[in-house]
Design a protein around this motif. Structure first.
Motif, PDB file in Angstrom:
ATOM      1  N   ALA A  40     -40.673  26.631   3.919  1.00 59.60           N
ATOM      2  CA  ALA A  40     -39.561  26.232   3.057  1.00 59.60           C
ATOM      3  C   ALA A  40     -38.382  25.705   3.866  1.00 59.60           C
ATOM      4  N   LEU A  41     -38.324  26.023   5.147  1.00 59.11           N
ATOM      5  CA  LEU A  41     -37.177  25.642   5.969  1.00 59.11           C
ATOM      6  C   LEU A  41     -37.284  24.175   6.383  1.00 59.11           C
ATOM      7  N   LEU A  42     -36.269  23.388   6.017  1.00 52.00           N
ATOM      8  CA  LEU A  42     -36.234  21.983   6.424  1.00 52.00           C
ATOM      9  C   LEU A  42     -35.974  21.909   7.917  1.00 52.00           C
ATOM     10  N   ALA A  43     -36.842  21.198   8.637  1.00 51.13           N
ATOM     11  CA  ALA A  43     -36.718  21.098  10.083  1.00 51.13           C
ATOM     12  C   ALA A  43     -35.442  20.347  10.463  1.00 51.13           C
ATOM     13  N   PRO A  44     -34.824  20.707  11.577  1.00 49.73           N
ATOM     14  CA  PRO A  44     -33.610  20.006  12.015  1.00 49.73           C
ATOM     15  C   PRO A  44     -33.845  18.503  12.134  1.00 49.73           C
ATOM     16  N   GLY A  45     -32.973  17.721  11.545  1.00 52.09           N
ATOM     17  CA  GLY A  45     -33.086  16.274  11.620  1.00 52.09           C
ATOM     18  C   GLY A  45     -34.047  15.651  10.625  1.00 52.09           C
ATOM     19  N   ALA A  46     -34.810  16.490   9.896  1.00 50.85           N
ATOM     20  CA  ALA A  46     -35.771  15.951   8.928  1.00 50.85           C
ATOM     21  C   ALA A  46     -35.045  15.462   7.676  1.00 50.85           C
ATOM     22  N   LYS A  47     -35.629  14.473   7.005  1.00 54.79           N
ATOM     23  CA  LYS A  47     -35.056  13.965   5.769  1.00 54.79           C
ATOM     24  C   LYS A  47     -35.487  14.835   4.596  1.00 54.79           C
ATOM     25  N   PHE A  48     -34.635  14.908   3.585  1.00 57.82           N
ATOM     26  CA  PHE A  48     -34.937  15.701   2.399  1.00 57.82           C
ATOM     27  C   PHE A  48     -35.261  14.765   1.243  1.00 57.82           C
ATOM     28  N   ASP A  63     -30.054  27.031  -0.938  1.00 53.19           N
ATOM     29  CA  ASP A  63     -31.272  27.522  -1.572  1.00 53.19           C
ATOM     30  C   ASP A  63     -31.516  26.602  -2.771  1.00 53.19           C
ATOM     31  N   PHE A  64     -32.341  25.576  -2.572  1.00 50.80           N
ATOM     32  CA  PHE A  64     -32.615  24.646  -3.670  1.00 50.80           C
ATOM     33  C   PHE A  64     -33.481  25.315  -4.737  1.00 50.80           C
ATOM     34  N   THR A  65     -33.195  24.975  -5.993  1.00 50.48           N
ATOM     35  CA  THR A  65     -33.946  25.515  -7.120  1.00 50.48           C
ATOM     36  C   THR A  65     -34.365  24.397  -8.059  1.00 50.48           C
ATOM     37  N   ALA A  66     -35.655  24.357  -8.380  1.00 53.88           N
ATOM     38  CA  ALA A  66     -36.136  23.464  -9.446  1.00 53.88           C
ATOM     39  C   ALA A  66     -35.878  24.190 -10.758  1.00 53.88           C
ATOM     40  N   ARG A  67     -34.719  23.924 -11.363  1.00 56.44           N
ATOM     41  CA  ARG A  67     -34.257  24.745 -12.473  1.00 56.44           C
ATOM     42  C   ARG A  67     -35.166  24.647 -13.697  1.00 56.44           C
ATOM     43  N   ASP A  68     -35.728  23.475 -13.950  1.00 54.18           N
ATOM     44  CA  ASP A  68     -36.623  23.339 -15.097  1.00 54.18           C
ATOM     45  C   ASP A  68     -37.915  24.116 -14.873  1.00 54.18           C
ATOM     46  N   LEU A 111     -43.344  34.912 -15.463  1.00 51.41           N
ATOM     47  CA  LEU A 111     -44.089  34.679 -14.224  1.00 51.41           C
ATOM     48  C   LEU A 111     -43.162  34.646 -13.014  1.00 51.41           C
ATOM     49  N   PRO A 112     -43.704  34.844 -11.813  1.00 49.57           N
ATOM     50  CA  PRO A 112     -42.885  34.759 -10.592  1.00 49.57           C
ATOM     51  C   PRO A 112     -42.281  33.362 -10.426  1.00 49.57           C
ATOM     52  N   TRP A 113     -41.240  33.289  -9.591  1.00 46.11           N
ATOM     53  CA  TRP A 113     -40.467  32.047  -9.452  1.00 46.11           C
ATOM     54  C   TRP A 113     -40.830  31.201  -8.236  1.00 46.11           C
ATOM     55  N   GLU A 114     -41.837  31.568  -7.478  1.00 48.36           N
ATOM     56  CA  GLU A 114     -42.065  30.889  -6.199  1.00 48.36           C
ATOM     57  C   GLU A 114     -42.142  29.370  -6.307  1.00 48.36           C
ATOM     58  N   LYS A 115     -42.782  28.859  -7.350  1.00 50.80           N
ATOM     59  CA  LYS A 115     -42.907  27.402  -7.472  1.00 50.80           C
ATOM     60  C   LYS A 115     -41.557  26.728  -7.703  1.00 50.80           C
ATOM     61  N   ALA A 116     -40.582  27.480  -8.186  1.00 47.37           N
ATOM     62  CA  ALA A 116     -39.249  26.935  -8.416  1.00 47.37           C
ATOM     63  C   ALA A 116     -38.320  27.106  -7.218  1.00 47.37           C
ATOM     64  N   LYS A 117     -38.651  28.053  -6.334  1.00 51.80           N
ATOM     65  CA  LYS A 117     -37.727  28.446  -5.277  1.00 51.80           C
ATOM     66  C   LYS A 117     -38.265  28.308  -3.855  1.00 51.80           C
ATOM     67  N   ALA A 118     -39.571  28.379  -3.674  1.00 51.51           N
ATOM     68  CA  ALA A 118     -40.119  28.569  -2.334  1.00 51.51           C
ATOM     69  C   ALA A 118     -40.953  27.396  -1.828  1.00 51.51           C
ATOM     70  N   TRP A 119     -40.805  26.252  -2.461  1.00 53.59           N
ATOM     71  CA  TRP A 119     -41.586  25.072  -2.060  1.00 53.59           C
ATOM     72  C   TRP A 119     -41.122  24.523  -0.699  1.00 53.59           C
ATOM     73  N   ASP A 120     -41.946  23.658  -0.134  1.00 51.13           N
ATOM     74  CA  ASP A 120     -41.643  23.082   1.183  1.00 51.13           C
ATOM     75  C   ASP A 120     -40.269  22.423   1.187  1.00 51.13           C
ATOM     76  N   ASN A 121     -39.463  22.742   2.199  1.00 47.06           N
ATOM     77  CA  ASN A 121     -38.145  22.130   2.436  1.00 47.06           C
ATOM     78  C   ASN A 121     -37.086  22.561   1.427  1.00 47.06           C
ATOM     79  N   SER A 122     -37.313  23.674   0.733  1.00 47.50           N
ATOM     80  CA  SER A 122     -36.341  24.146  -0.252  1.00 47.50           C
ATOM     81  C   SER A 122     -35.207  24.960   0.364  1.00 47.50           C
TER      82      SER A 122
END
Length: 205
Positions: free
Chosen positions: A34-42, A85-90, A100-111
């Motif tokens: 989930a951690l965006l690498a230093p210098g990586a684009k979002f 901490d990015f969240t896919a609110r929808d 259900l658990p929130w991982e798909k809304a909270k724990a995705w790559d680069n979130s």
């Protein structure tokens, strides 16, 4: 590396989302991917149309700690920064409605975004210290917070989390977001500040 996140740690934020103020710290986790690498684009994720920013103070663990007391908790922290901490609110709303658990809304790559790290002084940042932080969107203040408004202090959070999980060097703790979370779109520029110092600037592609 483990990424711990604290939900609803500011009463005004819990209220703005229609949530009750928690009676104990609300903890969830993100994988290291989930951690965006230093210098990586979002890049704006394809699976959401309602991406929300949440600015937070982030602590970095500097030594192994398990069942640490609140009185000694800050000794295991070696650095502090601000992050998102990015969240896919929808996606989150749909998962919550189904229980259900929130991982798909909270724990995705680069979130998980972090800014430049600053050395952490345990004595200067002991319970009662006032740390200010903020986020601007396209140059306008979107969120601002202070540790004095936290429901659970750094010390309480560290004691609580280490009672369940061993904290290891390099682990991160996102300590909660103040009120003012909101949507962002491709083309937006998000900038995070610790006090008056800019620690990151993120362009959403």
């Amino acid at each position: 590396m483990k990424i711990f996140c604290v939900g609803r740690n500011y009463a005004a934020h819990a209220k703005e989302l229609g949530n009750a103020v928690p009676e104990a710290p609300v903890i969830f986790m993100k994988p290291d991917t989930a951690l965006l690498a230093p210098g990586a684009k979002f890049a704006y994720p394809s699976f959401t149309s309602d991406l929300h920013y949440e600015i937070e103070l982030v602590l970095r663990i500097g030594k192994t700690a398990k069942n640490i007391s609140a009185a000694n908790a800050l000794s295991c922290v070696d650095a502090i920064t601000v992050g998102i901490d990015f969240t896919a609110r929808d996606v989150q709303a749909d998962l919550k409605a189904k229980g259900l658990p929130w991982e798909k809304a909270k724990a995705w790559d680069n979130s998980a975004i972090v800014g430049a790290w600053k050395p952490f002084n345990a004595e200067a940042n002991a319970d009662g210290a006032d740390i200010l932080f903020s986020l601007t969107k396209n140059g306008q203040t979107a969120q601002s917070g202070t540790t004095q408004d936290m429901i659970y202090s750094f010390e309480t959070l560290l004691e609580h989390i280490s009672g369940y999980f061993t904290l290891s060097p390099g682990d991160l703790i996102y300590t909660g977001t103040p009120a003012g979370v909101g949507p962002c779109l491709p083309g937006d520029i998000l900038t995070g500040f610790l006090g008056e110092e800019k620690l990151f600037e993120l362009a959403i592609k």
